[in-house]
Design an enzyme around this catalytic site. Sequence first.
Site, mmCIF file in Angstrom:
data_model
loop_
_atom_site.group_PDB
_atom_site.id
_atom_site.type_symbol
_atom_site.label_atom_id
_atom_site.label_comp_id
_atom_site.label_asym_id
_atom_site.label_seq_id
_atom_site.Cartn_x
_atom_site.Cartn_y
_atom_site.Cartn_z
ATOM 1 N N ASP A 108 -18.958 -0.263 -22.685
ATOM 2 C CA ASP A 108 -17.824 -1.190 -22.635
ATOM 3 C C ASP A 108 -18.037 -2.391 -23.552
ATOM 4 O O ASP A 108 -17.153 -2.780 -24.322
ATOM 5 C CB ASP A 108 -17.600 -1.679 -21.195
ATOM 6 C CG ASP A 108 -17.426 -0.527 -20.218
ATOM 7 O OD1 ASP A 108 -17.254 0.613 -20.679
ATOM 8 O OD2 ASP A 108 -17.481 -0.773 -19.004
ATOM 9 N N GLU A 149 -17.754 10.404 -20.599
ATOM 10 C CA GLU A 149 -17.747 9.515 -19.424
ATOM 11 C C GLU A 149 -19.015 9.705 -18.606
ATOM 12 O O GLU A 149 -19.448 10.838 -18.374
ATOM 13 C CB GLU A 149 -16.512 9.851 -18.574
ATOM 14 C CG GLU A 149 -15.901 8.670 -17.894
ATOM 15 C CD GLU A 149 -15.277 7.693 -18.879
ATOM 16 O OE1 GLU A 149 -15.934 6.675 -19.188
ATOM 17 O OE2 GLU A 149 -14.148 7.943 -19.328
ATOM 18 N N SER A 181 -8.377 -2.607 -13.500
ATOM 19 C CA SER A 181 -7.788 -1.359 -13.983
ATOM 20 C C SER A 181 -8.811 -0.442 -14.639
ATOM 21 O O SER A 181 -8.481 0.656 -15.055
ATOM 22 C CB SER A 181 -6.676 -1.676 -14.983
ATOM 23 O OG SER A 181 -7.221 -2.423 -16.055
ATOM 24 N N ASP A 217 -23.261 7.235 -20.852
ATOM 25 C CA ASP A 217 -23.914 6.141 -21.600
ATOM 26 C C ASP A 217 -25.208 5.651 -20.969
ATOM 27 O O ASP A 217 -25.990 4.969 -21.627
ATOM 28 C CB ASP A 217 -22.942 4.975 -21.889
ATOM 29 C CG ASP A 217 -22.494 4.216 -20.672
ATOM 30 O OD1 ASP A 217 -22.652 4.715 -19.539
ATOM 31 O OD2 ASP A 217 -21.960 3.094 -20.848
HETATM 32 C C1 GLA Z 1 -18.203 1.880 -16.549
HETATM 33 C C2 GLA Z 1 -19.505 1.346 -17.144
HETATM 34 C C3 GLA Z 1 -19.829 2.047 -18.469
HETATM 35 C C4 GLA Z 1 -19.767 3.559 -18.316
HETATM 36 C C5 GLA Z 1 -18.476 3.992 -17.626
HETATM 37 C C6 GLA Z 1 -18.449 5.458 -17.313
HETATM 38 O O1 GLA Z 1 -17.122 1.527 -17.367
HETATM 39 O O2 GLA Z 1 -19.420 -0.034 -17.362
HETATM 40 O O3 GLA Z 1 -21.087 1.632 -18.931
HETATM 41 O O4 GLA Z 1 -20.891 4.053 -17.636
HETATM 42 O O5 GLA Z 1 -18.270 3.286 -16.410
HETATM 43 O O6 GLA Z 1 -18.395 6.208 -18.486
#
Ligand code: GLA
Length: 388
Positions: free
Chosen positions: A174, A33, A125, A36
């Site tokens: 994502d 987490e 969410s 990225d």
């Molecule tokens: C959000 C962002 C992702 C990532 C997450 C944290 O979902 O869109 O790119 O940075 O937070 O891991």
Amino acid sequence: MAEQILEKFKELYGSEGDIRIYFAPGRVNLIGEHTDYNGGHVFPCALTIGTYGVVRNREDRKLRFYSMNFEKAGMIETSLDDLVPEKEAGWTNYPKGVMWAFEKRGFKLTHGMDILVYGNIPNGSGLSSSASLEVLTGLIIKDTFGFDTSMVDIALIGQDSENNFNGCNCGIMDQFASAMGRKDHAIFLDTNTLKFEYAPVVLKNAKIVITNSKVKHSLVNSAYNDRRNECETALKELQKEVDIQTLGDLTEEEFEAHKSAIKDETRRKRARHAVYENQRTIRAVAALQAGDVKLFGELMNASHVSLRDDYEVSCKEIDILVDLAWQIPGVIGSRITGGGFGGCTVSIVENDAVDTFIETIGKAYKEKVGHEAEFYVVDIGDGAYKIA
Ligand code: GLA
């Protein structure tokens, strides 16, 4: 589901012509987490919930949009000659942004479309409803115009549109998960090189359970961008001492040896999370591949502690959910998932303990927080596809 949406499309736009249906999923991240945008690894999987889109070509350059999730907004009309973000355009800024990003790359969208969407990802969410809408639009455009774009390109186009049209400086995770997911697998993605590997998610006698805190704190976007900036500054400070391109290039030992180059304690904590979380993710995937689900769960728990204490992206409600989960026998691991400041937790729960998990946490959360949490026992689905 697809049938109902098709019916609605025909009711709104008429039933003639070539009508096509597409789907793009949301995602849950198992571990990795806030790595990225730090050149690290992530380990998300696509869900079976997501966003559906029904489309028909138009002969002119008009775009008509309708969302079954925002029925009050009604039909929103615009044109391919007017691809600029507008507050009043609401949710349609996402598909418009993707069209804009295609055109920016030299792809010519030669005619308009009538589009209807419906999403079954719970709103706000943190399960990537916006990324799924972007990837859905990318797939629609690729298929409609026959563009030679890969699904990875579609993920990148989605991210570009989110960064530069919709103003959120997100990483690639994502959109990548929504575009590239595979049933029963998670994606072990190196966000620095975009090299990836599908890892079967074999949890033996356990399931993935998502718990929705049903809170979303308002500082999300600004706090997200703050974390990015803090990490970028920490990287620059480290680069004065070590030859690295991203925080993901460092091992824990290298970080400890050079951390004094970071001149501020908050930035040091942020960078420590980015480095340790990346190494933890690599280790977690190896554990899963070796069948060590217990170790995978322990690393998920450690990920939560780091996100809570070093990265400071958790919040009271999420910590309550995770603390409750950790006390339940049969919970292998539990952590916050996604961007943070609310949203969901992801837990690995033994089959026999799932009912107790939902009952116990449901009751205690309501007592402590004052509203209900929601639970989803998750199936891992495929990335975006055309239904018909
Ligand atoms: C959000 C962002 C992702 C990532 C997450 C944290 O979902 O869109 O790119 O940075 O937070 O891991």
